[in-house]
Write a protein that holds these residues in place. Sequence first.
Motif, PDB file in Angstrom:
ATOM      1  N   ASP A 108       0.836  -1.194   0.000  1.00 41.46           N
ATOM      2  CA  ASP A 108       0.000   0.000   0.000  1.00 41.46           C
ATOM      3  C   ASP A 108       0.875   1.249   0.000  1.00 41.46           C
ATOM      4  O   ASP A 108       2.080   1.178   0.231  1.00 41.46           O
ATOM      5  CB  ASP A 108      -0.941   0.020   1.210  1.00 41.46           C
ATOM      6  N   GLY A 109       0.222   2.391  -0.234  1.00 37.08           N
ATOM      7  CA  GLY A 109       0.942   3.645  -0.312  1.00 37.08           C
ATOM      8  C   GLY A 109       0.959   4.180  -1.732  1.00 37.08           C
ATOM      9  O   GLY A 109       0.492   3.537  -2.683  1.00 37.08           O
ATOM     10  N   THR A 110       1.503   5.373  -1.887  1.00 36.04           N
ATOM     11  CA  THR A 110       1.637   6.024  -3.191  1.00 36.04           C
ATOM     12  C   THR A 110       3.032   6.607  -3.308  1.00 36.04           C
ATOM     13  O   THR A 110       3.520   7.266  -2.383  1.00 36.04           O
ATOM     14  CB  THR A 110       0.596   7.141  -3.365  1.00 36.04           C
ATOM     15  N   VAL A 111       3.674   6.379  -4.437  1.00 35.73           N
ATOM     16  CA  VAL A 111       5.009   6.914  -4.698  1.00 35.73           C
ATOM     17  C   VAL A 111       4.861   8.163  -5.569  1.00 35.73           C
ATOM     18  O   VAL A 111       4.160   8.145  -6.582  1.00 35.73           O
ATOM     19  CB  VAL A 111       5.897   5.883  -5.410  1.00 35.73           C
ATOM     20  N   ILE A 112       5.516   9.244  -5.147  1.00 36.88           N
ATOM     21  CA  ILE A 112       5.531  10.484  -5.915  1.00 36.88           C
ATOM     22  C   ILE A 112       6.979  10.809  -6.251  1.00 36.88           C
ATOM     23  O   ILE A 112       7.825  10.910  -5.360  1.00 36.88           O
ATOM     24  CB  ILE A 112       4.887  11.642  -5.133  1.00 36.88           C
ATOM     25  N   VAL A 113       7.248  10.959  -7.543  1.00 38.73           N
ATOM     26  CA  VAL A 113       8.577  11.347  -8.014  1.00 38.73           C
ATOM     27  C   VAL A 113       8.443  12.693  -8.707  1.00 38.73           C
ATOM     28  O   VAL A 113       7.591  12.862  -9.581  1.00 38.73           O
ATOM     29  CB  VAL A 113       9.167  10.299  -8.979  1.00 38.73           C
ATOM     30  N   PHE A 114       9.275  13.651  -8.313  1.00 40.42           N
ATOM     31  CA  PHE A 114       9.160  14.992  -8.883  1.00 40.42           C
ATOM     32  C   PHE A 114      10.535  15.628  -8.986  1.00 40.42           C
ATOM     33  O   PHE A 114      11.475  15.283  -8.255  1.00 40.42           O
ATOM     34  CB  PHE A 114       8.216  15.870  -8.058  1.00 40.42           C
ATOM     35  N   ASP A 144      -0.176  20.316  -7.215  1.00 34.48           N
ATOM     36  CA  ASP A 144      -0.082  21.522  -6.397  1.00 34.48           C
ATOM     37  C   ASP A 144       1.358  21.733  -5.933  1.00 34.48           C
ATOM     38  O   ASP A 144       1.883  20.923  -5.156  1.00 34.48           O
ATOM     39  CB  ASP A 144      -1.014  21.384  -5.190  1.00 34.48           C
ATOM     40  N   PRO A 145       2.023  22.798  -6.385  1.00 35.30           N
ATOM     41  CA  PRO A 145       3.409  23.032  -5.957  1.00 35.30           C
ATOM     42  C   PRO A 145       3.559  23.139  -4.442  1.00 35.30           C
ATOM     43  O   PRO A 145       4.605  22.750  -3.897  1.00 35.30           O
ATOM     44  CB  PRO A 145       3.764  24.357  -6.650  1.00 35.30           C
ATOM     45  N   GLU A 146       2.554  23.662  -3.761  1.00 37.22           N
ATOM     46  CA  GLU A 146       2.650  23.777  -2.303  1.00 37.22           C
ATOM     47  C   GLU A 146       2.708  22.399  -1.653  1.00 37.22           C
ATOM     48  O   GLU A 146       3.417  22.208  -0.653  1.00 37.22           O
ATOM     49  CB  GLU A 146       1.471  24.579  -1.756  1.00 37.22           C
ATOM     50  N   TYR A 147       1.972  21.446  -2.198  1.00 39.07           N
ATOM     51  CA  TYR A 147       2.024  20.095  -1.637  1.00 39.07           C
ATOM     52  C   TYR A 147       3.399  19.479  -1.866  1.00 39.07           C
ATOM     53  O   TYR A 147       3.982  18.871  -0.957  1.00 39.07           O
ATOM     54  CB  TYR A 147       0.938  19.222  -2.251  1.00 39.07           C
ATOM     55  N   LEU A 148       3.938  19.625  -3.063  1.00 40.37           N
ATOM     56  CA  LEU A 148       5.270  19.076  -3.329  1.00 40.37           C
ATOM     57  C   LEU A 148       6.310  19.705  -2.416  1.00 40.37           C
ATOM     58  O   LEU A 148       7.217  19.019  -1.918  1.00 40.37           O
ATOM     59  CB  LEU A 148       5.642  19.291  -4.799  1.00 40.37           C
TER      60      LEU A 148
END
Length: 561
Positions: free
Chosen positions: A471-477, A527-531
Amino acid sequence: MIAAFVIVAAQIVTGVQQGGPPRDARPPSQTGTAVIRGRVFAADTGRPLRRARITVSAPELGTDSRQISTSPDGKYEIKDLPAGRYTVTVARSGYLTLRYGQRRPLEQGKPLQVLDRQLVDNVDFTLPRMSLITGRVFDEANEPVSAVQVMAMRTVYFEGRRRLVPAAGFVQTDDAGQYRLLNLNPGTYYVSAQLRETWTVTEGGAPQTLGYATTYFAGTTTATDARRVTVGVGQEASNTDFALIPGRAATITGTAFDSRGTPLVGQSVSLGQESRGPNLNFMFSSNSGSVGADGTFTIKNVAPGEYKLAVGGAIDKGPIKIQERAAVPIVVNGVDVDNVSLVTSQGWNASGQVVVESSSGQPPAFTRVRVQGRLMQPELDPRLPPNADNGRVKDDGTFGVTGLFGPALLRATTPDNLVLKAILHNGRDITDVPVEMRSGEELSQVQVILTDRMTTVSGQLTDANGAPISDGTVIVFADDAQKWMENSRFVRSARPDQEGRYQMKGLPPGEYLAVAVDYVQDGMWNDPEYLDSIRRHAQRFSLGESDARTVGLKITAVDAP
């Protein structure tokens, strides 16, 4: 943190992995030997659900998806599937639509990894009842009002800022002023109401035209003062009653000319109210006015609200007629709006060649490639009549995009085995640079470079003790915050499969940050603020051209947005 509301499980029963045929640029729908099966239950009663619609899709299925409905005991089975990573969705009237692996409201689904000759059993879904908001709408005299358009809205990052967008379709009040907003996920909403109706009263011996402004629960014309409505899983927020707020209707006057300065005589200037969101877009028509011989127009009795004025026409260009349009947003707040200038345009165009860098040496197939322009100021989009061939890439790789208004980013949609590498104009890289041309001008000799030599980022998700989790979510930025924009090429998300492995392909080379979070709403990474709020938890890595990087990640405790 929002509590989990559904559990979806999958168990591998039998299977032997075998190699499949190579994929071409447009893989046809394949037939395989794998099977997905499971059951669908109601979360509130635990009983099996019949007639639930199961849909599976994967790149190996091409543009086709497979669908089947559950039996009276809630069972389903989908056979003859090729190996692949599948998206599985289940829908049933009265219940929330869920994707495989989705545990919480508005969460991204997970891929289901299926091998050749594999039976993936117990892909079960527990569907929660939909949430709903109900109430009545009254006028200023506390009388019920019918035919009011009521909509549930939520706050998301969209088109460069956080704004209210439609959460579901709109409904109309009945003769008792009652409304029912259905198919809502648990969460917090704003309720808006609109009635495009005006009437005349006499004040101080003079006639005065009034209309209702867009009104939010519990009786305000501004969203910032609106009262939020929260619903839980399967809950009804009843008695969400409020009264419409009247205001002075206004008159809008202006001029409408084509690009050659000729009055658009006889053309209709339309007035509409638009509600846009990532997945829904509504345009409600209102008043209109005809353009006179001198190019002037007048629209009377316009109720308070935010509108878009639009007008269209055609000009002769040799033997053909060129369609032109113009649009402008306006705000009516009880004061007449004068001197609105509308000048139509055909927009600007872009043309060029698509080039494919292929490692296989096979000739490219362009049937699934299209070049598009993403408008940076969509509120000015006059919406030219649709053209099915706009942006379509021909067999020789040439393309043409028409009807672009204002600055736009050029983009290419591609099949899964290709990715956009660069967009060049006269040697200048404009891949991530908005371009703007004058009306009627063409940005020619654009080169769109696609490649099958794409990067891959993959890895295993683990808990704090290093044990694999699914479970979970991966965010790459991108490490560079200048690249944090809506639908950026440099920002991706992925959820792990049933073994806890994640994978994402096609990120451009560069410096990146990777974070694994327990829960995030789908699209929040726009949303840049979230990143910025999660970058301190990130793991840094670099990607070179065609690199395949393995980045193992642990779930990071981040407050749910």
